[in-house]
Scaffold this motif. Structure first.
Motif, PDB file in Angstrom:
ATOM      1  N   MET A 185       6.515  16.963   1.414  1.00 21.22           N
ATOM      2  CA  MET A 185       5.405  16.034   1.431  1.00 21.22           C
ATOM      3  C   MET A 185       5.805  14.670   0.884  1.00 21.22           C
ATOM      4  O   MET A 185       5.032  13.743   0.968  1.00 21.22           O
ATOM      5  CB  MET A 185       4.233  16.591   0.623  1.00 21.22           C
ATOM      6  N   LYS A 186       7.002  14.549   0.335  1.00 19.53           N
ATOM      7  CA  LYS A 186       7.398  13.275  -0.259  1.00 19.53           C
ATOM      8  C   LYS A 186       7.674  12.204   0.792  1.00 19.53           C
ATOM      9  O   LYS A 186       7.806  11.040   0.463  1.00 19.53           O
ATOM     10  CB  LYS A 186       8.602  13.459  -1.172  1.00 19.53           C
ATOM     11  N   ASN A 187       7.765  12.579   2.066  1.00 16.14           N
ATOM     12  CA  ASN A 187       8.000  11.617   3.135  1.00 16.14           C
ATOM     13  C   ASN A 187       6.712  11.095   3.751  1.00 16.14           C
ATOM     14  O   ASN A 187       6.750  10.375   4.750  1.00 16.14           O
ATOM     15  CB  ASN A 187       8.859  12.237   4.234  1.00 16.14           C
ATOM     16  N   TYR A 188       5.574  11.466   3.164  1.00 19.90           N
ATOM     17  CA  TYR A 188       4.289  11.083   3.719  1.00 19.90           C
ATOM     18  C   TYR A 188       3.458  10.322   2.699  1.00 19.90           C
ATOM     19  O   TYR A 188       3.488  10.614   1.513  1.00 19.90           O
ATOM     20  CB  TYR A 188       3.519  12.328   4.183  1.00 19.90           C
ATOM     21  N   PHE A 189       2.710   9.350   3.200  1.00 23.14           N
ATOM     22  CA  PHE A 189       1.833   8.532   2.368  1.00 23.14           C
ATOM     23  C   PHE A 189       0.392   8.853   2.735  1.00 23.14           C
ATOM     24  O   PHE A 189      -0.016   8.691   3.884  1.00 23.14           O
ATOM     25  CB  PHE A 189       2.131   7.048   2.593  1.00 23.14           C
ATOM     26  N   PHE A 190      -0.360   9.341   1.765  1.00 23.31           N
ATOM     27  CA  PHE A 190      -1.766   9.641   1.943  1.00 23.31           C
ATOM     28  C   PHE A 190      -2.554   8.423   1.480  1.00 23.31           C
ATOM     29  O   PHE A 190      -2.572   8.110   0.295  1.00 23.31           O
ATOM     30  CB  PHE A 190      -2.175  10.862   1.114  1.00 23.31           C
ATOM     31  N   CYS A 191      -3.190   7.733   2.403  1.00 25.19           N
ATOM     32  CA  CYS A 191      -3.893   6.494   2.093  1.00 25.19           C
ATOM     33  C   CYS A 191      -5.392   6.764   2.043  1.00 25.19           C
ATOM     34  O   CYS A 191      -6.022   7.078   3.059  1.00 25.19           O
ATOM     35  CB  CYS A 191      -3.581   5.432   3.144  1.00 25.19           C
ATOM     36  N   TYR A 192      -5.975   6.630   0.848  1.00 22.91           N
ATOM     37  CA  TYR A 192      -7.405   6.833   0.660  1.00 22.91           C
ATOM     38  C   TYR A 192      -8.164   5.507   0.637  1.00 22.91           C
ATOM     39  O   TYR A 192      -9.370   5.486   0.447  1.00 22.91           O
ATOM     40  CB  TYR A 192      -7.664   7.586  -0.651  1.00 22.91           C
ATOM     41  N   ASN A 193      -7.455   4.393   0.840  1.00 24.50           N
ATOM     42  CA  ASN A 193      -8.045   3.065   0.789  1.00 24.50           C
ATOM     43  C   ASN A 193      -8.256   2.553   2.219  1.00 24.50           C
ATOM     44  O   ASN A 193      -7.298   2.246   2.933  1.00 24.50           O
ATOM     45  CB  ASN A 193      -7.102   2.136   0.010  1.00 24.50           C
ATOM     46  N   LYS A 194      -9.528   2.440   2.635  1.00 26.39           N
ATOM     47  CA  LYS A 194      -9.851   2.014   4.003  1.00 26.39           C
ATOM     48  C   LYS A 194      -9.330   0.613   4.298  1.00 26.39           C
ATOM     49  O   LYS A 194      -8.817   0.343   5.386  1.00 26.39           O
ATOM     50  CB  LYS A 194     -11.374   2.081   4.203  1.00 26.39           C
ATOM     51  N   LYS A 195      -9.437  -0.305   3.329  1.00 22.46           N
ATOM     52  CA  LYS A 195      -8.962  -1.671   3.546  1.00 22.46           C
ATOM     53  C   LYS A 195      -7.454  -1.703   3.758  1.00 22.46           C
ATOM     54  O   LYS A 195      -6.960  -2.420   4.623  1.00 22.46           O
ATOM     55  CB  LYS A 195      -9.359  -2.572   2.378  1.00 22.46           C
ATOM     56  N   LEU A 196      -6.718  -0.915   2.982  1.00 20.00           N
ATOM     57  CA  LEU A 196      -5.269  -0.840   3.154  1.00 20.00           C
ATOM     58  C   LEU A 196      -4.935  -0.225   4.508  1.00 20.00           C
ATOM     59  O   LEU A 196      -4.066  -0.718   5.221  1.00 20.00           O
ATOM     60  CB  LEU A 196      -4.616  -0.035   2.025  1.00 20.00           C
ATOM     61  N   SER A 197      -5.625   0.820   4.873  1.00 16.63           N
ATOM     62  CA  SER A 197      -5.387   1.466   6.161  1.00 16.63           C
ATOM     63  C   SER A 197      -5.634   0.490   7.317  1.00 16.63           C
ATOM     64  O   SER A 197      -4.837   0.416   8.257  1.00 16.63           O
ATOM     65  CB  SER A 197      -6.281   2.699   6.308  1.00 16.63           C
ATOM     66  N   ASP A 198      -6.710  -0.278   7.228  1.00 16.00           N
ATOM     67  CA  ASP A 198      -6.995  -1.288   8.254  1.00 16.00           C
ATOM     68  C   ASP A 198      -5.899  -2.349   8.295  1.00 16.00           C
ATOM     69  O   ASP A 198      -5.487  -2.790   9.366  1.00 16.00           O
ATOM     70  CB  ASP A 198      -8.352  -1.943   8.001  1.00 16.00           C
ATOM     71  N   PHE A 199      -5.414  -2.758   7.117  1.00 18.48           N
ATOM     72  CA  PHE A 199      -4.332  -3.742   7.036  1.00 18.48           C
ATOM     73  C   PHE A 199      -3.079  -3.197   7.715  1.00 18.48           C
ATOM     74  O   PHE A 199      -2.414  -3.910   8.473  1.00 18.48           O
ATOM     75  CB  PHE A 199      -4.045  -4.084   5.568  1.00 18.48           C
ATOM     76  N   LEU A 200      -2.745  -1.958   7.451  1.00 15.72           N
ATOM     77  CA  LEU A 200      -1.560  -1.352   8.056  1.00 15.72           C
ATOM     78  C   LEU A 200      -1.691  -1.327   9.581  1.00 15.72           C
ATOM     79  O   LEU A 200      -0.713  -1.573  10.294  1.00 15.72           O
ATOM     80  CB  LEU A 200      -1.331   0.055   7.501  1.00 15.72           C
ATOM     81  N   THR A 201      -2.881  -1.063  10.060  1.00 14.34           N
ATOM     82  CA  THR A 201      -3.121  -1.059  11.504  1.00 14.34           C
ATOM     83  C   THR A 201      -2.862  -2.439  12.098  1.00 14.34           C
ATOM     84  O   THR A 201      -2.259  -2.553  13.173  1.00 14.34           O
ATOM     85  CB  THR A 201      -4.555  -0.596  11.803  1.00 14.34           C
ATOM     86  N   THR A 202      -3.296  -3.492  11.393  1.00 18.79           N
ATOM     87  CA  THR A 202      -3.068  -4.852  11.898  1.00 18.79           C
ATOM     88  C   THR A 202      -1.582  -5.186  11.928  1.00 18.79           C
ATOM     89  O   THR A 202      -1.164  -6.071  12.678  1.00 18.79           O
ATOM     90  CB  THR A 202      -3.805  -5.925  11.063  1.00 18.79           C
ATOM     91  N   LYS A 203      -0.791  -4.496  11.130  1.00 25.22           N
ATOM     92  CA  LYS A 203       0.662  -4.703  11.100  1.00 25.22           C
ATOM     93  C   LYS A 203       1.384  -3.826  12.135  1.00 25.22           C
ATOM     94  O   LYS A 203       2.607  -3.785  12.175  1.00 25.22           O
ATOM     95  CB  LYS A 203       1.218  -4.391   9.706  1.00 25.22           C
ATOM     96  N   GLY A 204       0.615  -3.107  12.944  1.00 22.82           N
ATOM     97  CA  GLY A 204       1.207  -2.280  13.985  1.00 22.82           C
ATOM     98  C   GLY A 204       1.710  -0.935  13.511  1.00 22.82           C
ATOM     99  O   GLY A 204       2.478  -0.276  14.211  1.00 22.82           O
ATOM    100  N   ILE A 205       1.271  -0.534  12.336  1.00 24.19           N
ATOM    101  CA  ILE A 205       1.693   0.760  11.789  1.00 24.19           C
ATOM    102  C   ILE A 205       0.601   1.783  12.105  1.00 24.19           C
ATOM    103  O   ILE A 205      -0.549   1.621  11.705  1.00 24.19           O
ATOM    104  CB  ILE A 205       1.928   0.670  10.269  1.00 24.19           C
ATOM    105  N   GLN A 206       0.968   2.813  12.833  1.00 21.46           N
ATOM    106  CA  GLN A 206       0.000   3.818  13.243  1.00 21.46           C
ATOM    107  C   GLN A 206       0.016   5.010  12.295  1.00 21.46           C
ATOM    108  O   GLN A 206       1.078   5.447  11.855  1.00 21.46           O
ATOM    109  CB  GLN A 206       0.296   4.286  14.660  1.00 21.46           C
TER     110      GLN A 206
END
Length: 56
Positions: free
Chosen positions: A1-22
């Motif tokens: 599980m150390k290779n995975y990032f669990f993102c509980y922050n909606k704003k951060l998740s939206d930001f990552l999407t704008t950067k092309g990260i799925q």
């Protein structure tokens, strides 16, 4: 599980999407019921998270 990032922050998740990260998936944590987005950790993700932190 150390290779995975669990993102509980909606704003951060939206930001990552704008950067092309799925995300791999969006799911609900069974105990708390909180939604999270799951990402594979790579250089692009780490750089985007640092950029997000510095913008705050």
């Amino acid at each position: 599980m150390k290779n995975y990032f669990f993102c509980y922050n909606k704003k951060l998740s939206d930001f990552l999407t704008t950067k092309g990260i799925q995300f791999i998936t969006v799911a609900k944590e069974p105990k708390s019921g909180k939604l999270f987005s799951l990402y594979f950790i790579d250089t692009k993700l780490q750089q985007a998270i640092e950029e997000y932190k510095q913008s705050k």
